[in-house]
Design an enzyme around this catalytic site. Structure first.
Site, mmCIF file in Angstrom:
data_model
loop_
_atom_site.group_PDB
_atom_site.id
_atom_site.type_symbol
_atom_site.label_atom_id
_atom_site.label_comp_id
_atom_site.label_asym_id
_atom_site.label_seq_id
_atom_site.Cartn_x
_atom_site.Cartn_y
_atom_site.Cartn_z
ATOM 1 N N ASP A 293 -23.160 -10.242 -8.218
ATOM 2 C CA ASP A 293 -22.891 -10.824 -6.904
ATOM 3 C C ASP A 293 -21.684 -11.750 -6.962
ATOM 4 O OD1 ASP A 293 -23.055 -11.756 -4.321
ATOM 5 O OD2 ASP A 293 -24.745 -13.091 -4.708
ATOM 6 N N ASP A 476 -17.109 -9.545 -0.961
ATOM 7 C CA ASP A 476 -18.440 -9.938 -1.441
ATOM 8 C C ASP A 476 -19.245 -8.709 -1.840
ATOM 9 O OD1 ASP A 476 -20.810 -11.176 -2.004
ATOM 10 O OD2 ASP A 476 -21.301 -11.691 0.054
#
Length: 620
Positions: A293, A476
């Site tokens: 992430d 992201d």
């Protein structure tokens, strides 16, 4: 003694025990009424026997009396009567004993079965829990010299020398700044690592470690993953909404309101996938699956203290089985869109493939209720944050920072390749780029916010026309879709024929799967280059049934419109803007978030050393 008296003494067998006589009044009446005249053929001793009665001498006589050992005789008829009295009582007594014995045997069998079943269940649970802890063994397959690119095992000269690689001209000026290929010292470190990953080890291309990635349901669904809507038949609800949008049936409008109790459908059921890989924690290494992430910076894993059920469903980290564990105990808390995650800090060795950091401070998560079913039934056991240090929880640092500080990797560079290849769903390259995955030059854009991987762009375009003027974009990997300011997403959705559905969260849109196929792709201009956002990627199937609309791959958030964040409707509920991005620190302004839908079409390079993000066109 008279015959009658002798008869009483004769037939009163075991006269010292009067139990049977007391129990049977019929037996007593027979004794009282017995006499020689009334019971012909009674036997007596020879001296008392009437000489005129010779019938006793006849063996064939029905009244024949057989002498017993004590000189007494048994009277067959009376014995038959007495037997008829004794036998039923004996039968009843034996039946009762058999029933009692049967009950006892049945109860004992049941207890034994229950205990055995409980033991089997405990054994299975023990096996499942211990199966989660996989020791890491040395494997020659992980030696970088065994790679087709770096040479055969035992022949390091077959690989390209470090000096030769260092002299190779860069494809781009900024590439020269960021990529210093692996040195011989790095190669020796990887080859000598006793905890190198078995079988699932990395592939080394041009000195760059490449880890496989797998897809799973998204963790961060921009505040909607824990919220649900109540719809009796979601498929019919969506079909009716599509028909009403296309003007095919107005009566179906009644299906869109006044809905009663029904199935709870989580919004995240319609989200696309997220990517995870494997790390090993402790010594010997315990395998844990983590989401990679870029929107967060902490490393947390599910602790073995999180409960029996999660130990069964997930691969957990048990620090008690690690020889390199060091206790810390500091409480840990992080906020995600779906809710909080809590636990405590611990220090241990952490290995990403052959890259092992010593005494790395990580979080053991024990309270995971905030993630809901996304984690409970998910395929991941933790989060590997690849964001900036400023985004990390106090006291923690990103894994890549520790790897660079410990000289495990030379460059703080990692790359996402999210196109399916070699039987996996994507690849994560550490330390440099893989020249086999892209064509042309890598186009770099400087990071403009050192909390997030945020860059400036020229905005979204369609056929050369600007359709979204906002220029700031966060790249992201923890977001599946493309998320932007609510007003801009609404405008784009209307332009493309997408529509909102009652009871669905504000900012969520659906679109006709068939009609949308004729739409043209969108473009995002970065540093003078256009990168595609393909329409086919923006169509996410909500159901295989015909006539069901697709989920539109763009979502709108008021929190991304800039200014003061305001709450946003979410079906029956409202979620606060603070639940936008994990560990959000301060406002992020008017921004777009480009998730996997964008990243799967480009080769994405995250270069922390030079604070820039690079993009290249995929080779295939």
């Amino acid at each position: 003694m008279s015959p009658s008296s002798r008869f009483r003494n004769l037939v009163s067998v075991d006269s010292s025990s009067q139990d049977f006589g007391k129990r049977s009044s019929l037996y007593a009446s027979l004794l009282d009424s017995a006499s020689v005249s009334s019971l012909p053929g009674i036997c007596s001793t020879a001296e008392d026997r009437d000489v005129e009665d010779e019938s006793w001498k006849d063996p064939s006589s029905s009244s024949h009396c057989a002498k017993t050992e004590g000189g007494a005789c048994a009277f067959p008829r009376l014995n038959q009567v007495l037997s008829s009295l004794r036998d039923p009582m004996g039968v009843f007594s034996r039946a009762k004993r058999r029933r009692s014995l049967g009950k006892a045997v049945g109860l004992s069998t049941s207890v034994i079965c229950v205990v055995a079943l409980f033991g089997i269940v405990c054994l299975c649970l023990y096996g499942l829990v211990n199966f989660s802890f996989t020791s890491v063994e040395t494997s020659p397959l992980d030696d970088p010299r065994n790679s087709p690119v770096m040479g055969e095992l035992g022949n390091p000269q077959a690989s390209t020398p470090s000096s030769a690689r260092a002299d190779t001209p860069a494809r781009h000026d900024r590439q020269n700044q960021m990529f210093s290929p692996w040195s011989v010292q790095n190669e020796q470190f990887l080859g000598e690592d006793s905890d190198a990953l078995p079988h699932a080890g990395p592939l080394f291309r041009s000195g760059v470690m490449v880890m496989p990635l797998r897809k799973m349901k998204s963790l961060r669904r921009i505040g909607w993953d824990k919220n649900t809507i109540t719809v009796p038949d979601l498929q019919a609800h969506l079909v009716a909404a599509l028909r009403m949008q296309e003007g095919l049936s107005k009566k179906d409008d009644g299906n869109l309101s006044g809905l009663s109790d029904g199935d709870d459908i989580s919004i995240h059921d319609y989200m696309n996938s997220q990517y995870y890989t494997e790390i090993y924690v402790g010594s010997p290494g315990q395998k844990v699956r983590v989401v990679v992430d870029t929107g967060s910076s902490d490393l947390w894993v599910c602790s073995a203290s999180c409960g029996i059920l999660l130990n069964i469903l997930h691969k957990t980290y048990n620090h008690g089985k690690s020889d390199t564990y060091h206790a810390d105990g500091t409480p840990y808390h992080v906020q995600y869109a779906s809710g909080p995650v809590g636990g405590f800090l611990s220090a241990d060795d952490v290995a990403l493939a052959s890259l092992k950091t010593k005494n790395f401070l990580l979080a053991e998560a024990v309270d995971l209720k905030g993630l809901g079913t996304a984690f409970f039934f998910g395929k991941f056991d933790g989060i590997l944050g690849m964001g900036f240090p400023s985004l990390a929880t106090k006291g923690l640092k990103p894994f890549m920072q520790a790897a660079v500080e410990q000289n495990v990797v030379k460059n703080w560079v990692f790359v996402f390749y999210l196109a399916s290849a070699n039987g996996v769903d994507g690849e994560l390259a550490i330390g440099g780029v893989d020249q086999e995955r892209f064509i042309g030059d890598i186009n770099f854009s400087p990071v403009v916010d050192f909390r997030y991987w945020m860059i400036n762009t020229k905005g979204l375009k369609s056929d050369g026309d600007l359709i979204a003027p906002t220029t700031k974009m966060i790249i992201d990997s923890g977001t599946s879709l493309i998320v932007g300011p609510l007003d801009e997403v609404k405008r784009i959705a209307t332009m493309m024929g997408a529509f909102s559905v009652p009871l669905m969260p504000e900012g969520m849109f659906f679109i006709s799967c068939e009609k949308a196929k004729v739409l043209r792709d969108l473009q995002l201009e970065i540093e003078g280059q256009d990168y595609p956002i393909k329409i086919k990627d923006l169509l996410i199937s909500a159901s295989a049934a015909a006539g069901t609309p697709c989920l539109f791959g763009m979502m709108g958030l008021k929190a991304l419109e800039g200014g003061r964040p305001t709450p946003q409707k979410n079906g029956f509920g409202i979620f606060p803007p603070s639940q936008l991005v994990a560990s959000a620190k301060g406002p992020i302004g008017r921004t777009w978030i480009l998730g996997d839908l964008f990243m799967r079409n480009v080769y994405t390079v995250f270069d922390y050393d030079n604070k820039q993000i690079g993009f290249a066109r995929l080779k295939n």
